[in-house]
Design a protein around this motif. Structure first.
Motif, PDB file in Angstrom:
ATOM      1  N   UNK A 495      33.328  49.463  21.664  1.00 51.95           N
ATOM      2  CA  UNK A 495      32.015  49.286  22.285  1.00 51.95           C
ATOM      3  C   UNK A 495      32.061  49.231  23.805  1.00 51.95           C
ATOM      4  N   UNK A 496      33.250  49.234  24.405  1.00 47.18           N
ATOM      5  CA  UNK A 496      33.345  49.078  25.857  1.00 47.18           C
ATOM      6  C   UNK A 496      34.105  50.241  26.472  1.00 47.18           C
ATOM      7  N   UNK A 497      33.853  50.426  27.754  1.00 48.98           N
ATOM      8  CA  UNK A 497      34.581  51.448  28.499  1.00 48.98           C
ATOM      9  C   UNK A 497      36.017  51.014  28.760  1.00 48.98           C
ATOM     10  N   UNK A 498      36.195  49.726  29.030  1.00 48.04           N
ATOM     11  CA  UNK A 498      37.540  49.186  29.237  1.00 48.04           C
ATOM     12  C   UNK A 498      37.530  47.708  28.869  1.00 48.04           C
ATOM     13  N   UNK A 499      38.568  47.270  28.177  1.00 46.57           N
ATOM     14  CA  UNK A 499      38.693  45.868  27.792  1.00 46.57           C
ATOM     15  C   UNK A 499      39.808  45.226  28.615  1.00 46.57           C
ATOM     16  N   UNK A 500      39.477  44.139  29.323  1.00 47.07           N
ATOM     17  CA  UNK A 500      40.458  43.386  30.101  1.00 47.07           C
ATOM     18  C   UNK A 500      40.885  42.170  29.269  1.00 47.07           C
ATOM     19  N   UNK A 501      41.942  42.335  28.508  1.00 50.85           N
ATOM     20  CA  UNK A 501      42.431  41.304  27.601  1.00 50.85           C
ATOM     21  C   UNK A 501      43.821  40.854  28.047  1.00 50.85           C
ATOM     22  N   UNK A 502      43.969  39.565  28.344  1.00 50.95           N
ATOM     23  CA  UNK A 502      45.272  39.050  28.749  1.00 50.95           C
ATOM     24  C   UNK A 502      45.991  38.484  27.528  1.00 50.95           C
ATOM     25  N   UNK A 503      47.262  38.102  27.682  1.00 54.33           N
ATOM     26  CA  UNK A 503      48.072  37.686  26.535  1.00 54.33           C
ATOM     27  C   UNK A 503      48.287  36.183  26.462  1.00 54.33           C
ATOM     28  N   UNK A 504      47.514  35.419  27.274  1.00 52.54           N
ATOM     29  CA  UNK A 504      47.633  33.963  27.228  1.00 52.54           C
ATOM     30  C   UNK A 504      46.731  33.386  26.136  1.00 52.54           C
ATOM     31  N   UNK A 505      47.006  32.113  25.782  1.00 52.31           N
ATOM     32  CA  UNK A 505      46.224  31.453  24.741  1.00 52.31           C
ATOM     33  C   UNK A 505      44.775  31.256  25.179  1.00 52.31           C
ATOM     34  N   UNK A 506      44.575  30.939  26.444  1.00 46.41           N
ATOM     35  CA  UNK A 506      43.232  30.733  26.973  1.00 46.41           C
ATOM     36  C   UNK A 506      43.164  31.119  28.428  1.00 46.41           C
ATOM     37  N   UNK A 507      41.966  31.193  28.970  1.00 42.66           N
ATOM     38  CA  UNK A 507      41.796  31.610  30.359  1.00 42.66           C
ATOM     39  C   UNK A 507      42.431  30.599  31.305  1.00 42.66           C
ATOM     40  N   UNK A 508      42.382  29.307  30.934  1.00 48.06           N
ATOM     41  CA  UNK A 508      42.981  28.264  31.765  1.00 48.06           C
ATOM     42  C   UNK A 508      44.496  28.463  31.872  1.00 48.06           C
ATOM     43  N   UNK A 509      45.103  28.872  30.751  1.00 49.23           N
ATOM     44  CA  UNK A 509      46.549  29.139  30.780  1.00 49.23           C
ATOM     45  C   UNK A 509      46.859  30.325  31.699  1.00 49.23           C
ATOM     46  N   UNK A 510      45.994  31.329  31.670  1.00 50.61           N
ATOM     47  CA  UNK A 510      46.190  32.492  32.540  1.00 50.61           C
ATOM     48  C   UNK A 510      46.162  32.081  34.006  1.00 50.61           C
ATOM     49  N   UNK A 511      45.184  31.247  34.375  1.00 47.83           N
ATOM     50  CA  UNK A 511      45.015  30.874  35.778  1.00 47.83           C
ATOM     51  C   UNK A 511      46.152  29.966  36.246  1.00 47.83           C
ATOM     52  N   UNK A 512      46.390  28.862  35.525  1.00 52.60           N
ATOM     53  CA  UNK A 512      47.373  27.876  35.991  1.00 52.60           C
ATOM     54  C   UNK A 512      48.806  28.351  35.794  1.00 52.60           C
ATOM     55  N   UNK A 513      49.032  29.213  34.815  1.00 42.41           N
ATOM     56  CA  UNK A 513      50.377  29.698  34.574  1.00 42.41           C
ATOM     57  C   UNK A 513      50.798  30.819  35.489  1.00 42.41           C
ATOM     58  N   UNK A 514      49.880  31.315  36.297  1.00 42.32           N
ATOM     59  CA  UNK A 514      50.201  32.472  37.149  1.00 42.32           C
ATOM     60  C   UNK A 514      49.731  32.267  38.586  1.00 42.32           C
ATOM     61  N   UNK A 515      49.729  31.005  39.014  1.00 36.83           N
ATOM     62  CA  UNK A 515      49.375  30.713  40.397  1.00 36.83           C
ATOM     63  C   UNK A 515      50.546  29.962  41.041  1.00 36.83           C
ATOM     64  N   UNK A 516      50.313  29.369  42.200  1.00 35.05           N
ATOM     65  CA  UNK A 516      51.393  28.683  42.928  1.00 35.05           C
ATOM     66  C   UNK A 516      51.153  27.176  42.970  1.00 35.05           C
ATOM     67  N   UNK A 517      52.224  26.432  43.236  1.00 35.40           N
ATOM     68  CA  UNK A 517      52.116  24.976  43.361  1.00 35.40           C
ATOM     69  C   UNK A 517      51.222  24.608  44.543  1.00 35.40           C
ATOM     70  N   UNK A 518      51.319  25.382  45.610  1.00 38.50           N
ATOM     71  CA  UNK A 518      50.510  25.091  46.806  1.00 38.50           C
ATOM     72  C   UNK A 518      49.023  25.197  46.501  1.00 38.50           C
TER      73      UNK A 518
END
Length: 610
Positions: A495-518
Motif C-alpha cells: 500500500x505504500x511507495x516506500x516503507x521505513x522499517x527499522x529492526x529495533x523492538x521499539x522506536x525508543x530503542x532505535x533512538x537511544x541505542x543509536x545516539x551518543x552519551x553527550x
C-alpha cells in the motif's frame, strides 16, 4: 438547478477533465491542483458578466499557453510536404480551442419553459444523458436538463482571442450553434464568489457587485443618477475668498478677456468632477459605523472577517429573492473563526439549490458528507480526476467523524502522506526532519517543505489500512514502523511507495541505542523529570541515564519526549536510520534538490534495514 457534470478540455492547468458533481460539494486537494480552475471554467459557461471582458480569455488560459497549432516548418522537405498534403486533414492545422461543457439538471418549471427548445434528459442513476425513446423516460426517472458549451480560441484574422457560450447539442445539429445568451445565464442564477474580490466590491454599485445583483433581482432601478449628477454640477468648490483660489480664477478670467471674446470662455470656477453614471457606480459605496460612536468608514475598510460576514448577509438576501441559485465560493474560512465557518456552510446549503466550495479548513470539511467531499488530483499530463473517501471496514463512520480533525483531515488535504505506526513516530519524524534541515539544508529538507503530512495510524495493525485509504485517493503514501512479521510487512508494502522499517523492538530503542552519551546527558539537563522517576532513580537519573531516559520515553509514549530529544541533537547524534529515511524522502519528493552526499546511497536500502 444543479450542475451535474463538468467536462473541460485545454483550460489552464487542465488538459482534460470529466467531473460529476453532487448537489453540495467541498473541493479539496493540493495547491494548484485545479480547484479554482474548475470553478473558473463553470463561470465561463454560466457567469452572466464573465464574457463582458475584452478579450474574455488570454493566452495563459490555454493549457501550457499553447493557442497556436504546430504547423509544418518552412524547412520541411518540399517533396515530403507535397506527398503528405493530400493525406493531412485541415483540422490537424486548426488552432487549439478551450472547450468547457456543463450539464445542468434540476430545472424549475420556469426554467423548463424558458429552455424548452433545448431540453435534454439526465439519468441520475446512471449519471449519463438519456438516449432512449420517449416511452422509456418515466422508467429511467430521467430529469430535464440543458447542456451548454463555452468555446474559446485565438482568431488569427483579428489577432485576438474570442469566446462564446452555446447550447451543446446545437454544435452538431446546426450550421450556426445557438447562442447561450446573457439572459439565459441569468436564468441559471450562478454566483461565483472569489475570496479576494467579492468583499472588496460587495456594497458598491459596480456592475456585478452583490448589491447590484440584489437590486436587479428585486427589479429596482435607483433613479438617483440624474439628481446626483445635477447636485454635484451645482456644487462649487473653494469659493471662500480667504482660500485665495477664487481670486486666482478671477484674474485668469480678466486675462482671457484681453485676447478672446467673452463667449469663448468666462467665469471659471471649480466643481467636483465631470461625473458620469459609470463614475458614480465606481465611487458610491456604503459606509458602516466602526465601534459605538457615530463615526462611519467605508465598508471595505472594515476587518476582513467583518467583510466576509457582510458578504454572507448579502448572499442570504440574494438567495431569498432567487431560490434556485448555485453558489460557488473559494476559501470559505478566510479570516473567519471556526463557528462562523460552519455557519457560512449551513447558510450556503440552505439558501441554494447547489453549493460548491473550496477549502483547507477541517471545520468546513467536516460539514460535508463523505460522498460530498471531492478530492481532486491532476497527473503530469494535465488529466484532472476526482475521488471520494471510501472507508475501510475497520474504520467506521462514527470513528471517522470523531477523529476527523486529528487523524484524517490533514491527509485528505495533502498530496503526500507518511503514515506512522503510532503517536511517537508521528511526532518524531517531522521533528527530526526539521532539525536535520536546520543543521544541513543541502542534504535534508523538512517534511513540511516536501509537502508531506504525517498521519498517526494508531497501531501497527492499522498502518496498511490507513495507507490504502490515502493511496486510493491518489496520494503518494509512505510508511514508518518498528520491525514487523514478514506477512505484515508485505501487507504494508503493498500500500505504500516506500516503507521505513527499522529492526529495533521499539522506536525508543532505535533512538537511544543509536545516539551518543553527550546527547543523552544534554537532554537530561534540559528535561523536567517527573517525580516518580526522580524517586525511582534516587534523585539522580544521570547515574543510570540510558534506563532513566527509556523509562521517561515509555512513560510519555505518545507524547513529545522522543521528538524533543531528537530536536536537540546534532547531526552525528541522530540515528543513521532516521537520517537515511530523511535523505530518501527528499530524493523521492524533491529529486532536483537532493544531496549528492556519498552516504545518500545508503538510503536506498533503508526500507530493508533489519
Amino acid at each position: 438547478m444543479q450542475i451535474v457534470r463538468v467536462k473541460i478540455s485545454n483550460f489552464r492547468g487542465i488538459a482534460s477533465a470529466d467531473i460529476l458533481l453532487p448537489a453540495h460539494a467541498v473541493l479539496i486537494g493540493d495547491n494548484n491542483v485545479g480547484k479554482s480552475t474548475l470553478l473558473e471554467a463553470i463561470d465561463l459557461c454560466l457567469g452572466p458578466d464573465r464574457l463582458n471582458r475584452n478579450p474574455p480569455i488570454e493566452e495563459h488560459d490555454f493549457h501550457l499557453s499553447r493557442y497556436l497549432s504546430e504547423k509544418p516548418s518552412a524547412a520541411a522537405d518540399n517533396a515530403e510536404a507535397s506527398a503528405n498534403a493530400g493525406a493531412e486533414s485541415s483540422s490537424s492545422l486548426e488552432n487549439p480551442i478551450i472547450e468547457i461543457e456543463l450539464t445542468v439538471s434540476g430545472l424549475s418549471e420556469e426554467q423548463r419553459d424558458h429552455f424548452s427548445d433545448n431540453i435534454e434528459w439526465w439519468n441520475p442513476h446512471t449519471q449519463t444523458l438519456y438516449d432512449g425513446d420517449a416511452e422509456g423516460l418515466d422508467e429511467a426517472a430521467a430529469l430535464p436538463a440543458i447542456r451548454v458549451t463555452f468555446q474559446g480560441r485565438y482568431d488569427e484574422g483579428e489577432d485576438d482571442f474570442t469566446g462564446k457560450t452555446v447550447y451543446s447539442r446545437s454544435i452538431a445539429e446546426d450550421e450556426i450553434p445557438s447562442s447561450f445568451s446573457k439572459r439565459d445565464k441569468q436564468k441559471c442564477g450562478f454566483l461565483y464568489l472569489r475570496t479576494l474580490r467579492t468583499g472588496s466590491r460587495a456594497l458598491s454599485l459596480e456592475r456585478g457587485s452583490l448589491l447590484d445583483i440584489i437590486l436587479r433581482l428585486k427589479e429596482l432601478r435607483p433613479r438617483m443618477w440624474e439628481e446626483t449628477i445635477q447636485e454635484l454640477k451645482a456644487l462649487d468648490v473653494a469659493t471662500n475668498p480667504d482660500l485665495g483660489i477664487s481670486g486666482v480664477l478671477e484674474s485668469v478670467a480678466k486675462a482671457m478677456k484681453k485676447y478672446v471674446p467673452k463667449e469663448w470662455g468666462t467665469n471659471p470656477h471649480l466643481r467636483v468632477s465631470n461625473l458620469t453614471r459609470e463614475h458614480l457606480r465606481k465611487v458610491i459605496t456604503a459606509f458602516i459605523a466602526t465601534g459605538e460612536g457615530d463615526h462611519a468608514a467605508p465598508f471595505f475598510r472594515q476587518g476582513t472577517g467583518t467583510i466576509n460576514m457582510l458578504v454572507l448577509a448579502l448572499l442570504s438576501q440574494i438567495a431569498e429573492d432567487k431560490q434556485n441559485v448555485i453558489f460557488a465560493m473559494e476559501e470559505v474560512e478566510t479570516a473567519i473563526p471556526p463557528y462562523a465557518q460552519k455557519r457560512i456552510v449551513h447558510e450556503l446549503r440552505s439558501l441554494s439549490a447547489q453549493s460548491l466550495v473550496t477549502s483547507h479548513s477541517p471545520y468546513v470539511l467536516e460539514e460535508f458528507a463523505l460522498e460530498e467531499t471531492l478530492i481532486l488530483s491532476r497527473n503530469a499530463d494535465g488529466l484532472l480526476t476526482r475521488a471520494t473517501v471510501q472507508l475501510p471496514e475497520s474504520v467506521k463512520p462514527k470513528r471517522y467523524r470523531q477523529e476527523f480533525r486529528q487523524r484524517f483531515c490533514e491527509g485528505l488535504l495533502a498530496g503526500r502522506v507518511l503514515v506512522a505506526e503510532g503517536a511517537t513516530e508521528a511526532s518524531s519524524y517531522p521533528a527530526v526532519a526539521r532539525r536535520l534541515a536546520e543543521l544541513n539544508s543541502t542534504a535534508y529538507s523538512s517534511l513540511e517543505a516536501l509537502g508531506i503530512t504525517v498521519i498517526d495510524a494508531g497501531t501497527d495493525s492499522q498502518l496498511a489500512v490507513m495507507a490504502k485509504l490515502y493511496r486510493d485517493l491518489g496520494k503518494r503514501v509512505f510508511g514508518a514502523c518498528d520491525r514487523q512479521t514478514d506477512e505484515a510487512k508485505a501487507a504494508i508494502e503493498a500500500e505504500v511507495e516506500c516503507l521505513y522499517m527499522h529492526d529495533e523492538h521499539g522506536f525508543e530503542d532505535l533512538v537511544l541505542g543509536n545516539t551518543t552519551q553527550a546527547a543523552m546527558e544534554r537532554f537530561a539537563d534540559l528535561v523536567e523529570w517527573p517525580p516518580h522517576l526522580l524517586q525511582k532513580f534516587e534523585g539522580n537519573p544521570k547515574a543510570n541515564l540510558f534506563k532513566a531516559l527509556m523509562d521517561l520515553f515509555l512513560w510519555a509514549k505518545g507524547g513529545w519526549s522522543a521528538a524533543d530529544f531528537l530536536a536537540q541533537c546534532n547531526e552525528d547524534e541522530i540515528p543513521k536510520f532516521l537520517k537515511d529515511a530523511c535523505i530518501d524522502l527528499k530524493a523521492r519528493c524533491s529529486p532536483e534538490d537532493s544531496s549528492t552526499d556519498p552516504d545518500q546511497s545508503d538510503a536506498d536500502g533503508v526500507a530493508d534495514a533489519a
